[in-house]
Design a protein around this motif. Structure first.
Motif, mmCIF file in Angstrom:
data_model
loop_
_atom_site.group_PDB
_atom_site.id
_atom_site.type_symbol
_atom_site.label_atom_id
_atom_site.label_comp_id
_atom_site.label_asym_id
_atom_site.label_seq_id
_atom_site.Cartn_x
_atom_site.Cartn_y
_atom_site.Cartn_z
ATOM 1 N N PRO A 1 1.010 -1.212 0.042
ATOM 2 C CA PRO A 1 -0.186 0.184 0.003
ATOM 3 C C PRO A 1 0.893 1.225 0.008
ATOM 4 C CG PRO A 1 -0.756 -1.262 1.686
ATOM 5 C CD PRO A 1 0.547 -2.039 1.269
ATOM 6 N N ARG B 1 -0.189 4.033 1.046
ATOM 7 C CA ARG B 1 -0.624 4.960 2.226
ATOM 8 C C ARG B 1 -1.521 4.049 3.229
ATOM 9 N NH1 ARG B 1 -1.959 10.674 3.313
ATOM 10 N NH2 ARG B 1 -3.742 10.603 4.471
ATOM 11 N N ARG B 2 -1.534 4.241 4.328
ATOM 12 C CA ARG B 2 -2.263 3.529 5.437
ATOM 13 C C ARG B 2 -2.767 4.728 6.364
ATOM 14 N NH1 ARG B 2 -0.673 1.176 10.098
ATOM 15 N NH2 ARG B 2 1.644 1.010 10.377
ATOM 16 N N GLU C 1 -7.478 1.775 6.868
ATOM 17 C CA GLU C 1 -7.565 2.276 5.690
ATOM 18 C C GLU C 1 -6.078 1.926 4.899
ATOM 19 O OE1 GLU C 1 -10.887 5.673 5.517
ATOM 20 O OE2 GLU C 1 -8.838 6.104 4.689
ATOM 21 N N TRP D 1 -4.329 2.316 0.734
ATOM 22 C CA TRP D 1 -4.531 2.903 -0.402
ATOM 23 C C TRP D 1 -3.635 2.196 -1.261
ATOM 24 C CZ3 TRP D 1 -7.059 7.980 -0.863
ATOM 25 C CH2 TRP D 1 -7.622 8.436 0.430
ATOM 26 N N SER E 1 -2.300 1.925 -5.849
ATOM 27 C CA SER E 1 -2.497 2.554 -7.053
ATOM 28 C C SER E 1 -2.593 1.457 -7.868
ATOM 29 C CB SER E 1 -1.136 3.407 -7.364
ATOM 30 O OG SER E 1 -0.065 2.601 -7.469
ATOM 31 N N SER F 1 -7.034 12.568 -4.769
ATOM 32 C CA SER F 1 -6.799 11.262 -4.012
ATOM 33 C C SER F 1 -5.523 10.561 -5.006
ATOM 34 C CB SER F 1 -7.959 10.028 -4.438
ATOM 35 O OG SER F 1 -8.921 10.677 -3.564
ATOM 36 N N LYS F 2 -5.504 10.697 -6.272
ATOM 37 C CA LYS F 2 -4.105 10.374 -7.218
ATOM 38 C C LYS F 2 -2.928 11.152 -6.730
ATOM 39 C CE LYS F 2 -5.327 9.899 -11.561
ATOM 40 N NZ LYS F 2 -6.294 10.190 -13.010
ATOM 41 N N ILE G 1 -1.123 9.829 -3.392
ATOM 42 C CA ILE G 1 -0.292 8.627 -3.103
ATOM 43 C C ILE G 1 0.765 8.616 -4.507
ATOM 44 C CG2 ILE G 1 -1.970 7.330 -2.004
ATOM 45 C CD1 ILE G 1 -2.615 5.705 -4.329
ATOM 46 N N VAL H 1 -6.895 5.125 -7.807
ATOM 47 C CA VAL H 1 -6.479 4.960 -6.556
ATOM 48 C C VAL H 1 -7.726 3.779 -5.868
ATOM 49 C CG1 VAL H 1 -6.347 5.729 -4.177
ATOM 50 C CG2 VAL H 1 -5.370 6.836 -6.064
ATOM 51 N N ARG I 1 -9.030 2.536 -2.446
ATOM 52 C CA ARG I 1 -9.018 2.727 -0.877
ATOM 53 C C ARG I 1 -9.754 1.454 -0.476
ATOM 54 N NH1 ARG I 1 -11.047 8.225 1.176
ATOM 55 N NH2 ARG I 1 -13.181 7.269 0.360
ATOM 56 N N THR J 1 -11.043 -0.288 2.963
ATOM 57 C CA THR J 1 -11.430 0.145 4.267
ATOM 58 C C THR J 1 -11.698 -1.318 4.713
ATOM 59 O OG1 THR J 1 -12.432 2.182 3.595
ATOM 60 C CG2 THR J 1 -12.985 1.217 5.718
#
Length: 139
Positions: free
Chosen positions: A37, A39-40, A45, A47, A49, A93-94, A97, A117, A119, A121
């Motif tokens: 990922p 991002r977390r 959550e 994220w 790509s 969002s793009k 990350i 992206v 995401r 959850t």
């Protein structure tokens, strides 16, 4: 597992590959290896790509149920997180990350229409280690 946040978060941060599960139109599970990922936020959550044109994105648009699996082969342990995925194509969002070097995957840069992206959850998980499994909720 005493501290899911620390254990699962540590695995997500250290492991280079995550396995992402989707459900196809016939109701069968599908699994794809993804880069870790980007991002977390805690262990709720994550994220990723990917290409907008990918089969997986189409599946998530039809059915957002998903799972993410992290496997630490060195210590023979793993964790599966269950939840839902949103496909995000908005520029914020793009940008969030985007990483240097992503041009090799998305030749038109961050505005490439084939870049999106995912995401994820999570709402629950199942952790395996030392020949035991444990289910836990994520708040």
């Amino acid at each position: 597992m005493r501290d899911p946040e620390k254990t699962v978060g540590g695995m997500a941060d250290k492991l280079k590959i995550a396995f992402l599960g989707s459900v196809d139109a016939e109701g069968f599970p599908n699994v794809k290896a993804m880069l870790q990922p980007r991002r977390r936020e805690g262990i709720r959550e994550f994220w990723f790509s990917t290409n907008t044109s990918s089969m997986r994105v189409g599946q998530f648009m039809e059915n957002p149920k998903a799972c993410v699996y992290f496997c630490d082969q060195r210590f023979f342990r793993g964790v599966m997180l269950r939840g839902t995925i949103e496909v995000l194509t908005d520029e914020a969002s793009k940008q969030l990350i985007w990483c240097e070097g992503d041009e090799q995957y998305y030749s038109k840069g961050v505005t490439d229409p084939d870049y999106c992206v995912l995401r994820f959850t999570a709402h629950s998980g199942r952790y395996y280690s030392n020949f035991k499994s444990e289910t836990f909720d994520i708040k």
